[in-house]
Design an enzyme around this catalytic site. Sequence first.
Site, PDB file in Angstrom:
ATOM      1  N   ASP A 186      -9.969   2.399   7.800  1.00 48.51           N
ATOM      2  CA  ASP A 186     -11.058   3.211   8.355  1.00 48.51           C
ATOM      3  C   ASP A 186     -11.203   4.547   7.608  1.00 48.51           C
ATOM      4  O   ASP A 186     -12.232   5.192   7.685  1.00 48.51           O
ATOM      5  CB  ASP A 186     -10.813   3.468   9.851  1.00 48.51           C
ATOM      6  CG  ASP A 186      -9.432   4.016  10.159  1.00 48.51           C
ATOM      7  OD1 ASP A 186      -8.490   3.747   9.388  1.00 48.51           O
ATOM      8  OD2 ASP A 186      -9.280   4.723  11.172  1.00 48.51           O
TER       9      ASP A 186
ATOM     10  N   LYS B 165      -7.831   4.069  -1.482  1.00 47.48           N
ATOM     11  CA  LYS B 165      -8.070   2.767  -0.839  1.00 47.48           C
ATOM     12  C   LYS B 165      -9.494   2.287  -1.149  1.00 47.48           C
ATOM     13  O   LYS B 165      -9.726   1.096  -1.350  1.00 47.48           O
ATOM     14  CB  LYS B 165      -7.848   2.858   0.676  1.00 47.48           C
ATOM     15  CG  LYS B 165      -6.402   3.084   1.099  1.00 47.48           C
ATOM     16  CD  LYS B 165      -5.487   1.894   0.815  1.00 47.48           C
ATOM     17  CE  LYS B 165      -5.755   0.717   1.703  1.00 47.48           C
ATOM     18  NZ  LYS B 165      -4.753  -0.368   1.466  1.00 47.48           N
TER      19      LYS B 165
ATOM     20  N   ALA C 205       0.841  -1.204   0.000  1.00 47.26           N
ATOM     21  CA  ALA C 205       0.000   0.000   0.000  1.00 47.26           C
ATOM     22  C   ALA C 205       0.867   1.241   0.000  1.00 47.26           C
ATOM     23  O   ALA C 205       2.029   1.204   0.429  1.00 47.26           O
ATOM     24  CB  ALA C 205      -0.906   0.003   1.237  1.00 47.26           C
ATOM     25  N   TYR C 206       0.278   2.317  -0.499  1.00 52.46           N
ATOM     26  CA  TYR C 206       0.872   3.648  -0.351  1.00 52.46           C
ATOM     27  C   TYR C 206       0.226   4.185   0.920  1.00 52.46           C
ATOM     28  O   TYR C 206      -0.953   4.524   0.928  1.00 52.46           O
ATOM     29  CB  TYR C 206       0.510   4.497  -1.567  1.00 52.46           C
ATOM     30  CG  TYR C 206       1.131   5.883  -1.587  1.00 52.46           C
ATOM     31  CD1 TYR C 206       2.111   6.203  -2.537  1.00 52.46           C
ATOM     32  CD2 TYR C 206       0.725   6.881  -0.704  1.00 52.46           C
ATOM     33  CE1 TYR C 206       2.669   7.475  -2.577  1.00 52.46           C
ATOM     34  CE2 TYR C 206       1.284   8.149  -0.740  1.00 52.46           C
ATOM     35  CZ  TYR C 206       2.253   8.439  -1.677  1.00 52.46           C
ATOM     36  OH  TYR C 206       2.801   9.698  -1.728  1.00 52.46           O
ATOM     37  N   THR C 207       0.982   4.204   2.023  1.00 56.49           N
ATOM     38  CA  THR C 207       0.392   4.504   3.333  1.00 56.49           C
ATOM     39  C   THR C 207       0.752   5.897   3.867  1.00 56.49           C
ATOM     40  O   THR C 207       0.393   6.223   5.000  1.00 56.49           O
ATOM     41  CB  THR C 207       0.822   3.445   4.376  1.00 56.49           C
ATOM     42  OG1 THR C 207       2.242   3.327   4.351  1.00 56.49           O
ATOM     43  CG2 THR C 207       0.202   2.096   4.095  1.00 56.49           C
TER      44      THR C 207
ATOM     45  N   TYR D 233      -5.759   9.523   0.308  1.00 53.01           N
ATOM     46  CA  TYR D 233      -5.457   8.145   0.714  1.00 53.01           C
ATOM     47  C   TYR D 233      -6.756   7.329   0.815  1.00 53.01           C
ATOM     48  O   TYR D 233      -6.856   6.223   0.262  1.00 53.01           O
ATOM     49  CB  TYR D 233      -4.725   8.171   2.062  1.00 53.01           C
ATOM     50  CG  TYR D 233      -4.551   6.830   2.731  1.00 53.01           C
ATOM     51  CD1 TYR D 233      -3.661   5.882   2.233  1.00 53.01           C
ATOM     52  CD2 TYR D 233      -5.278   6.515   3.886  1.00 53.01           C
ATOM     53  CE1 TYR D 233      -3.500   4.659   2.865  1.00 53.01           C
ATOM     54  CE2 TYR D 233      -5.116   5.296   4.522  1.00 53.01           C
ATOM     55  CZ  TYR D 233      -4.236   4.360   4.012  1.00 53.01           C
ATOM     56  OH  TYR D 233      -4.085   3.142   4.636  1.00 53.01           O
TER      57      TYR D 233
HETATM   58  N1  LIG Z   1      -0.623   1.604   9.215  1.00 56.55           N
HETATM   59  C1  LIG Z   1      -1.865   1.873   9.563  1.00 56.55           C
HETATM   60  O1  LIG Z   1      -2.145   2.550  10.575  1.00 56.55           O
HETATM   61  C2  LIG Z   1      -3.026   1.321   8.765  1.00 56.55           C
HETATM   62  C3  LIG Z   1      -4.337   1.626   9.141  1.00 56.55           C
HETATM   63  C4  LIG Z   1      -5.393   1.116   8.398  1.00 56.55           C
HETATM   64  C5  LIG Z   1      -5.145   0.310   7.307  1.00 56.55           C
HETATM   65  N2  LIG Z   1      -3.859   0.043   6.956  1.00 56.55           N
HETATM   66  C6  LIG Z   1      -3.637  -0.811   5.778  1.00 56.55           C
HETATM   67  O2  LIG Z   1      -2.972  -1.990   6.224  1.00 56.55           O
HETATM   68  C7  LIG Z   1      -2.132  -2.486   5.187  1.00 56.55           C
HETATM   69  C8  LIG Z   1      -0.738  -2.747   5.722  1.00 56.55           C
HETATM   70  O3  LIG Z   1      -0.249  -1.533   6.264  1.00 56.55           O
HETATM   71  P1  LIG Z   1       1.196  -1.432   6.904  1.00 56.55           P
HETATM   72  O4  LIG Z   1       1.064  -0.559   8.101  1.00 56.55           O
HETATM   73  O5  LIG Z   1       1.793  -2.792   7.026  1.00 56.55           O
HETATM   74  O6  LIG Z   1       1.930  -0.601   5.755  1.00 56.55           O
HETATM   75  P2  LIG Z   1       3.476  -0.320   5.542  1.00 56.55           P
HETATM   76  O7  LIG Z   1       4.245  -0.726   6.758  1.00 56.55           O
HETATM   77  O8  LIG Z   1       3.571   1.084   5.041  1.00 56.55           O
HETATM   78  O9  LIG Z   1       3.846  -1.329   4.387  1.00 56.55           O
HETATM   79  C9  LIG Z   1       3.398  -1.146   3.073  1.00 56.55           C
HETATM   80  C10 LIG Z   1       4.316  -1.928   2.160  1.00 56.55           C
HETATM   81  O10 LIG Z   1       3.841  -1.787   0.831  1.00 56.55           O
HETATM   82  C11 LIG Z   1       4.969  -1.792   0.002  1.00 56.55           C
HETATM   83  N3  LIG Z   1       4.668  -1.211  -1.315  1.00 56.55           N
HETATM   84  C12 LIG Z   1       4.497   0.085  -1.651  1.00 56.55           C
HETATM   85  N4  LIG Z   1       4.259   0.191  -2.967  1.00 56.55           N
HETATM   86  C13 LIG Z   1       4.285  -1.068  -3.468  1.00 56.55           C
HETATM   87  C14 LIG Z   1       4.115  -1.625  -4.769  1.00 56.55           C
HETATM   88  N5  LIG Z   1       3.867  -0.861  -5.839  1.00 56.55           N
HETATM   89  N6  LIG Z   1       4.186  -2.979  -4.906  1.00 56.55           N
HETATM   90  C15 LIG Z   1       4.446  -3.766  -3.842  1.00 56.55           C
HETATM   91  N7  LIG Z   1       4.619  -3.305  -2.588  1.00 56.55           N
HETATM   92  C16 LIG Z   1       4.540  -1.968  -2.422  1.00 56.55           C
HETATM   93  C17 LIG Z   1       5.993  -0.984   0.755  1.00 56.55           C
HETATM   94  O11 LIG Z   1       7.279  -1.315   0.292  1.00 56.55           O
HETATM   95  P3  LIG Z   1       8.389  -0.160   0.054  1.00 56.55           P
HETATM   96  O12 LIG Z   1       8.678   0.375   1.437  1.00 56.55           O
HETATM   97  O13 LIG Z   1       9.516  -0.905  -0.563  1.00 56.55           O
HETATM   98  O14 LIG Z   1       7.746   0.868  -0.839  1.00 56.55           O
HETATM   99  C18 LIG Z   1       5.766  -1.440   2.192  1.00 56.55           C
HETATM  100  O15 LIG Z   1       6.614  -2.510   2.536  1.00 56.55           O
HETATM  101  C19 LIG Z   1      -2.204  -1.443   4.066  1.00 56.55           C
HETATM  102  O16 LIG Z   1      -3.146  -1.863   3.120  1.00 56.55           O
HETATM  103  C20 LIG Z   1      -2.723  -0.191   4.737  1.00 56.55           C
HETATM  104  O17 LIG Z   1      -3.418   0.646   3.848  1.00 56.55           O
HETATM  105  C21 LIG Z   1      -2.788   0.514   7.669  1.00 56.55           C
END
Ligand SMILES: NC(=O)c1ccc[n+]([C@@H]2O[C@H](COP(=O)([O-])OP(=O)(O)OC[C@H]3O[C@@H](n4cnc5c(N)ncnc54)[C@H](OP(=O)(O)O)[C@@H]3O)[C@@H](O)[C@H]2O)c1
Length: 282
Positions: free
Chosen positions: A93, A120, A51-53, A116
């Site tokens: 959320d 999503k 994800a692009y977070t 964002y």
């Molecule tokens: N963090 C939160 O608070 C939160 C809350 C609600 C929902 N979510 C959702 O939960 C999921 C996991 O979140 P997370 O916190 O684990 O996120 P994260 O730590 O930011 O990890 C996202 C990963 O996606 C990779 N990525 C980015 N662009 C990509 C591409 N084009 N192809 C393949 N991989 C790519 C990144 O790799 P690089 O670093 O190499 O770019 C990174 O390792 C996401 O869908 C997010 O939207 C997160």
Amino acid sequence: MILVPGGRGQLGHDLAALSTDVRAASSAELDVTKVTAADLAGAAAVINCAAYTAVDAAETDEERAFAVNAVGPGRLAEACASVGIPMIQVSTDYVFSGDADRPYETTDPVGPKSAYGRTKLEGERRVLEAGGYVVRTSWVYGVNGSNFVKTMAALESSRPTLSVVDDQAGAPTWSHDLAAGLLELVSVLPETRLLHATGGGETTWFRFAQAIFEELGADPARVRPCTTADFPRPAPRPAYSVLSGASWAKAGLRPLPQWRSALSAAFAAGVVAPRTGAAPLE
Ligand SMILES: NC(=O)c1ccc[n+]([C@@H]2O[C@H](COP(=O)([O-])OP(=O)(O)OC[C@H]3O[C@@H](n4cnc5c(N)ncnc54)[C@H](OP(=O)(O)O)[C@@H]3O)[C@@H](O)[C@H]2O)c1
């Protein structure tokens, strides 16, 4: 084998830590914006953690956020459908407006206020259309990555007091618990395709920060409440984004632990590295 694109992020890391059946792929190994069915060789299921977070950066970089959060999951879901394997997309959320005064059900209308959230939401739409699963979560923290828990721990050691917003409510989710829930989902594959999974209960960022101070053995009174207006950010945050766990329970899945006990468990598991030279806590 369960293929996990975005496998080096917070959630992907914990999925890989929980199961030897998981193959966590880095963004360099598998770019979801270019994925094809050939990339799925050997996979029995896909849990997409890519994800692009960067929520604020997405406001001025919506095109890239759209590619990763909408186009990529859509391609992945179509590829999974073409080879007949289930795909689980993790969502957020932020697809809701945050104007509610009770936990959001999966049947509630969406209304993202940020780039964002919009990207999503489009990812959700594409995945559901291709027959995949969507699991919305919130306020994720884990050992691998930057997150609120680590930020508060760093600030605790560098500032006498700090102000944290007390007018945004949500549910913190330990990525380890969510990862366990997603693996259960893969084994059950319920009929319902749109689900919510977060830590149980709800809190505000201020009270969450106080709990983090408690876990650090620091005085929670050093955290002061403030309002969102005190700290303007590029992307608007939902004021209330608690997600109801009813859909998850109804699908026969185990509720994730309460957020407060999960935080204690996360600290016990080393979510924050112990301070070097710190006096041992009694
Ligand atoms: N963090 C939160 O608070 C939160 C809350 C609600 C929902 N979510 C959702 O939960 C999921 C996991 O979140 P997370 O916190 O684990 O996120 P994260 O730590 O930011 O990890 C996202 C990963 O996606 C990779 N990525 C980015 N662009 C990509 C591409 N084009 N192809 C393949 N991989 C790519 C990144 O790799 P690089 O670093 O190499 O770019 C990174 O390792 C996401 O869908 C997010 O939207 C997160």
